[in-house]
Design an enzyme around this catalytic site. Structure first.
Site, PDB file in Angstrom:
ATOM      1  N   HIS A  76       1.117  -1.067  -0.107  1.00 49.68           N
ATOM      2  CA  HIS A  76       0.005  -0.152  -0.431  1.00 49.68           C
ATOM      3  C   HIS A  76       0.676   1.002  -0.046  1.00 49.68           C
ATOM      4  CE1 HIS A  76       0.039   0.965   4.245  1.00 49.68           C
ATOM      5  NE2 HIS A  76       0.464  -0.708   4.829  1.00 49.68           N
ATOM      6  N   GLU A 227      -4.934   1.129   2.839  1.00 55.92           N
ATOM      7  CA  GLU A 227      -4.880   0.533   3.690  1.00 55.92           C
ATOM      8  C   GLU A 227      -5.235   0.601   4.998  1.00 55.92           C
ATOM      9  OE1 GLU A 227      -3.454  -3.366   5.887  1.00 55.92           O
ATOM     10  OE2 GLU A 227      -2.570  -1.086   5.967  1.00 55.92           O
ATOM     11  N   HIS A 327       4.377   2.721  13.530  1.00 57.60           N
ATOM     12  CA  HIS A 327       2.860   3.395  13.580  1.00 57.60           C
ATOM     13  C   HIS A 327       3.611   4.379  14.630  1.00 57.60           C
ATOM     14  CE1 HIS A 327      -0.911   1.573  11.348  1.00 57.60           C
ATOM     15  NE2 HIS A 327       0.354   1.606  10.476  1.00 57.60           N
TER      16      HIS A 327
HETATM   17 ZN   LIG Z   1       1.186  -1.265   6.081  1.00 62.19          ZN
END
Ligand SMILES: [Zn+2]
Length: 358
Positions: A76, A227, A327
């Site tokens: 993605h 995504e 993240h």
């Molecule tokens: Zn990812």
């Protein structure tokens, strides 16, 4: 050609160079203009054509040696980020998250507000209690979207002045990635998820083009732009019967992953991945002596599990390099990236599991 010879052609400078370009090109969930331009630049260099569906998922399509089977290999393009919710009376921007943002890790970071009419404004993401010298709760105030704000790097003190720049609710916000490589081979940056795997597919496509190689089956290289909100991969061209997602592997806690290895994901939050295909990936890693681990990711989904959940008639699988601090400000190692290139090449070229020739 021998797979080992092909592996020896993996070029670090090309691969890490594209990764840096990809990471430095903003593509927060749903914001595709700049990254599609870069994808087309790559495709032009290697003689590929980029196609788009109506959801703005980009594809590069290759005919296979065996044209009776069609597969999807995807990574993605989108990253986590924010969307402008409202403009406050003091001219600051209130935001909502797009995808699983951890606001602790973006406080104080430079951000970019992409407006509807091609202006991008820089700013800084701050907590409302932004200074220990001013606010009693500067340390204790919650770090979540409701407590954060964007201060633009412009002379704006009122809502009207900010609006006069063309900033509106619904503008998309990307975060400064801060891409760094070290002499020891580590790569540190935001958005290693999933630009490192897009770069892996670029390297795979470069090697196929340079060696005039066809994949075993017809192959869509798919690059979704949504995504991080669980929508990537939901639409799949009707003729595809497998979806291999390249997405980050996880590291720490009970995870088996390692930044220097490729993780083969056997199950995620949505589903166990296809038994036979996942076993084949494991066997390919053994056959070609690729540094790989089997793992499950229970707070995680991928383009492949999204495709499966959307009732597409296909077998899902997922692989990717181990990535620390996902993240947040993320880290991986070039060895994990190379191992992911190798496993993707093995999957695309060797569906026989019989010999080292293909
Ligand atoms: Zn990812």
């Amino acid at each position: 050609m021998n797979m080992t010879d092909l592996f020896s052609q993996i070029k670090e400078e090309r691969l890490i160079g594209w990764m840096e370009k990809l990471i430095n090109t903003p593509s927060v969930v749903g914001y595709y203009p700049e990254i599609h331009h870069l994808l087309e630049e790559f495709a032009d260099e290697y003689g590929y054509e980029v196609l788009y569906d109506n959801r703005h998922t980009a594809y590069i399509y290759l005919n296979g040696k065996d044209e009776t089977n069609t597969v999807v290999v995807g990574a993605h393009l989108d990253t986590i980020g924010m969307v402008v919710r409202s403009i406050a009376e003091n001219g600051w921007l209130n935001v909502r998250n797009l995808g699983g943002v951890n606001f602790h890790s973006v406080e104080g970071e430079n951000v970019y507000v992409h407006t509807r009419h091609n202006e991008t404004y820089s700013g800084m993401l701050i907590n409302q209690s932004h200074s220990v010298h001013v606010f009693d709760d500067a340390r204790s105030r919650e770090r979540d979207f409701a407590e954060m704000a964007i201060v633009l790097d412009e002379d704006v003190r009122t809502k009207e002045q900010t609006e006069a720049l063309g900033v509106r609710p619904g503008d998309l916000v990307s975060v400064e990635p801060r891409f760094v490589t070290t002499d020891s081979g580590y790569i540190k940056s935001r958005h290693i998820d999933d630009k490192a795997n897009v770069a892996v597919l670029f390297e795979v496509l470069a090697l196929l083009a340079k060696n005039n190689l066809k994949p075993a089956y017809n192959t869509y290289f798919a690059f979704p732009i949504n995504e991080e909100i669980g929508m990537g991969g939901r639409f799949v061209p009707a003729d595809a019967n497998e979806y291999l997602a390249l997405d980050i592997g996880l590291v720490g806690g009970q995870q088996s992953g390692d930044e220097k290895k490729v993780s083969i994901c056997a199950a995620d939050r949505v589903t166990p991945y296809d038994w036979g295909l996942t076993t084949e990936l494991f066997d390919l890693a053994e056959k070609y002596e690729i540094g790989a681990v089997m793992d499950i990711f229970y707070r995680y989904s991928s383009d492949a599990s999204a495709a499966y959940q959307a009732d597409n008639n296909l077998a899902p699988a997922c692989i990717g390099m181990g990535c620390m601090t996902s993240h947040g400000y993320e880290r991986t190692h070039k060895d994990g990236v190379f191992n992911t290139v190798k496993l993707a090449l093995a999957y695309l070229l060797d569906r026989s599991m019989q010999s080292k020739e293909f």
